[in-house]
Design a protein around this motif. Structure first.
Motif, mmCIF file in Angstrom:
data_model
loop_
_atom_site.group_PDB
_atom_site.id
_atom_site.type_symbol
_atom_site.label_atom_id
_atom_site.label_comp_id
_atom_site.label_asym_id
_atom_site.label_seq_id
_atom_site.Cartn_x
_atom_site.Cartn_y
_atom_site.Cartn_z
ATOM 1 N N ARG A 151 0.759 -1.102 -0.205
ATOM 2 C CA ARG A 151 -0.449 0.170 0.215
ATOM 3 C C ARG A 151 1.103 1.851 -0.367
ATOM 4 O O ARG A 151 0.022 2.093 -0.472
ATOM 5 C CB ARG A 151 -1.248 -0.117 0.949
ATOM 6 C CG ARG A 151 -2.168 -1.244 1.148
ATOM 7 C CD ARG A 151 -3.481 -0.342 2.163
ATOM 8 N NE ARG A 151 -2.510 -0.952 3.494
ATOM 9 C CZ ARG A 151 -2.853 -2.016 4.404
ATOM 10 N NH1 ARG A 151 -2.588 -2.602 3.729
ATOM 11 N NH2 ARG A 151 -2.597 -1.929 5.895
ATOM 12 N N GLY A 152 1.953 1.535 0.686
ATOM 13 C CA GLY A 152 3.239 2.787 0.255
ATOM 14 C C GLY A 152 3.407 3.008 -0.065
ATOM 15 O O GLY A 152 4.384 3.339 -1.030
ATOM 16 N N ARG A 153 4.396 1.604 -1.143
ATOM 17 C CA ARG A 153 5.344 1.593 -1.819
ATOM 18 C C ARG A 153 4.700 1.798 -3.471
ATOM 19 O O ARG A 153 5.974 2.290 -4.722
ATOM 20 C CB ARG A 153 6.829 0.301 -1.579
ATOM 21 C CG ARG A 153 7.118 1.033 -0.328
ATOM 22 C CD ARG A 153 8.303 0.185 -0.514
ATOM 23 N NE ARG A 153 8.834 -0.181 -1.800
ATOM 24 C CZ ARG A 153 9.175 -1.755 -2.133
ATOM 25 N NH1 ARG A 153 8.640 -2.585 -1.780
ATOM 26 N NH2 ARG A 153 10.039 -1.598 -4.017
ATOM 27 N N SER A 154 4.003 0.881 -4.213
ATOM 28 C CA SER A 154 3.779 0.646 -5.298
ATOM 29 C C SER A 154 2.732 1.254 -5.140
ATOM 30 O O SER A 154 2.321 2.325 -5.515
ATOM 31 C CB SER A 154 2.789 -0.921 -5.315
ATOM 32 O OG SER A 154 1.442 -0.663 -5.139
ATOM 33 N N ASN A 155 2.471 1.919 -7.389
ATOM 34 C CA ASN A 155 2.423 2.490 -7.648
ATOM 35 C C ASN A 155 1.314 1.912 -8.698
ATOM 36 O O ASN A 155 0.994 3.117 -9.632
ATOM 37 C CB ASN A 155 2.933 4.029 -8.839
ATOM 38 C CG ASN A 155 4.652 2.976 -9.704
ATOM 39 O OD1 ASN A 155 4.451 1.988 -9.931
ATOM 40 N ND2 ASN A 155 4.808 4.064 -9.598
ATOM 41 N N LEU A 156 1.609 0.515 -8.895
ATOM 42 C CA LEU A 156 0.654 0.194 -10.135
ATOM 43 C C LEU A 156 0.149 -1.111 -8.356
ATOM 44 O O LEU A 156 0.740 -2.636 -8.581
ATOM 45 C CB LEU A 156 0.334 -0.956 -11.021
ATOM 46 C CG LEU A 156 0.026 -1.648 -11.978
ATOM 47 C CD1 LEU A 156 -1.569 -0.502 -11.937
ATOM 48 C CD2 LEU A 156 0.239 -1.357 -13.478
ATOM 49 N N VAL A 157 -1.660 -1.821 -8.372
ATOM 50 C CA VAL A 157 -1.617 -2.652 -7.735
ATOM 51 C C VAL A 157 -2.529 -3.050 -8.176
ATOM 52 O O VAL A 157 -3.768 -2.879 -9.325
ATOM 53 C CB VAL A 157 -2.451 -2.095 -6.092
ATOM 54 C CG1 VAL A 157 -3.086 -3.087 -5.368
ATOM 55 C CG2 VAL A 157 -1.182 -1.806 -5.286
ATOM 56 N N LEU A 158 -2.652 -4.992 -8.604
ATOM 57 C CA LEU A 158 -3.589 -5.794 -9.113
ATOM 58 C C LEU A 158 -4.618 -7.094 -8.169
ATOM 59 O O LEU A 158 -3.569 -7.323 -7.496
ATOM 60 C CB LEU A 158 -2.396 -5.989 -10.017
ATOM 61 C CG LEU A 158 -2.571 -5.658 -11.339
ATOM 62 C CD1 LEU A 158 -1.140 -5.615 -10.899
ATOM 63 C CD2 LEU A 158 -2.358 -6.643 -12.877
ATOM 64 N N THR A 159 -5.522 -6.668 -7.949
ATOM 65 C CA THR A 159 -6.223 -7.301 -7.158
ATOM 66 C C THR A 159 -7.745 -8.002 -7.773
ATOM 67 O O THR A 159 -7.522 -7.995 -8.847
ATOM 68 C CB THR A 159 -6.498 -6.404 -5.805
ATOM 69 O OG1 THR A 159 -6.905 -7.233 -4.522
ATOM 70 C CG2 THR A 159 -7.439 -5.551 -6.436
ATOM 71 N N ASN A 160 -8.323 -8.716 -6.742
ATOM 72 C CA ASN A 160 -9.575 -9.278 -7.370
ATOM 73 C C ASN A 160 -10.397 -8.989 -6.030
ATOM 74 O O ASN A 160 -10.394 -9.162 -5.035
ATOM 75 C CB ASN A 160 -9.144 -10.473 -7.907
ATOM 76 C CG ASN A 160 -8.781 -11.829 -6.818
ATOM 77 O OD1 ASN A 160 -9.825 -11.253 -5.589
ATOM 78 N ND2 ASN A 160 -7.946 -11.775 -7.039
ATOM 79 N N PRO A 161 -11.590 -9.034 -6.585
ATOM 80 C CA PRO A 161 -13.082 -9.112 -5.740
ATOM 81 C C PRO A 161 -13.287 -9.921 -4.396
ATOM 82 O O PRO A 161 -13.874 -9.476 -3.267
ATOM 83 C CB PRO A 161 -14.077 -9.054 -6.250
ATOM 84 C CG PRO A 161 -13.703 -9.064 -7.518
ATOM 85 C CD PRO A 161 -12.832 -9.354 -7.852
ATOM 86 N N ASP A 162 -12.441 -10.824 -4.374
ATOM 87 C CA ASP A 162 -11.839 -12.074 -3.551
ATOM 88 C C ASP A 162 -11.000 -11.646 -2.401
ATOM 89 O O ASP A 162 -11.514 -11.660 -1.309
ATOM 90 C CB ASP A 162 -12.195 -13.312 -3.779
ATOM 91 C CG ASP A 162 -13.035 -13.734 -4.425
ATOM 92 O OD1 ASP A 162 -14.378 -13.225 -4.759
ATOM 93 O OD2 ASP A 162 -13.210 -14.575 -5.929
#
Length: 162
Positions: A151-162
Motif C-alpha cells: 500500500r505504501g510503495r507500489s504505484n500499480l496494484v492488481l487485485t480481485n474482488p475476493d
C-alpha cells in the motif's frame, strides 16, 4: 470446418429451442490482415524500447485508437478476440501516466486472482526496464507484513474482488 466443435456449438445455439428464438441475426466475418500503426510520438521512449525488445515494433490500429481516445480524455470500451492486444489498450496509457507522474497510483481490478497474477507477470516483463514502476498483486493470500509495504510503495496494484 464442417465438423469443427465450434461449428457444432454455433449450430446448436442457433437452432436450439432455448436459444434459437432469441437470436435475431448472425453475421460471419472472414479473417482479415492486421492493420499496424507506428508508436505514438508522445509515448515515452522507455516504453517503446521495452516493447521493441519484446518483438513489438508497432501497435495494432485498435491499440493506437485506444491510446488516442484515452489521451483525449475519452471513455472507451475495447471488444476484440482473445490474444488480440487489448491489454496494451489500457496498459500503455497507464504506464505513460505513471512515468509522467511518479506519485500517481493505479488500481487494476480483475475478476479472478489467476488473471491478476497473469497480468502482473506480463506487466513486470514489460516494465523490467522501467525501475520507477513498482507493481504488486494484493489479494487474500498477500501476507500481512507485505500488505502495508504494498500500500505504501507500489504505484500499480492488481487485485480481485475476493
Amino acid at each position: 470446418m464442417t465438423d469443427h466443435p465450434l461449428k457444432r456449438l454455433l449450430d446448436e445455439l442457433l437452432t436450439g429451442l432455448d436459444t434459437g428464438a432469441c437470436i435475431t441475426a448472425t453475421r460471419f466475418f472472414p479473417d482479415r490482415p492486421a492493420r499496424w500503426t507506428p508508436f505514438p510520438p508522445e509515448l515515452d521512449s522507455r516504453i517503446t524500447d521495452a516493447l521493441r525488445r519484446r518483438g513489438i515494433g508497432e501497435l495494432y490500429s485498435h491499440q493506437a485508437r485506444a491510446w488516442e481516445a484515452v489521451r483525449r480524455g475519452r471513455h472507451l470500451v475495447v471488444v476484440t478476440p482473445t490474444a488480440s492486444g487489448k491489454t496494451l489498450c489500457y496498459n500503455l496509457p497507464v504506464l505513460q501516466a505513471l512515468l509522467e507522474k511518479p506519485d500517481a497510483r493505479v488500481l487494476y481490478l480483475y475478476p479472478t486472482k489467476a488473471l491478476a497474477q497473469d497480468q502482473l507477470a506480463g506487466l513486470q516483463e514489460l516494465a523490467r526496464e522501467l525501475p520507477d514502476l513498482r507493481m504488486f498483486t494484493y489479494d487474500g493470500d498477500t501476507p500481512q507484513d507485505a500488505r502495508r509495504a504494498i500500500r505504501g510503495r507500489s504505484n500499480l496494484v492488481l487485485t480481485n474482488p475476493d
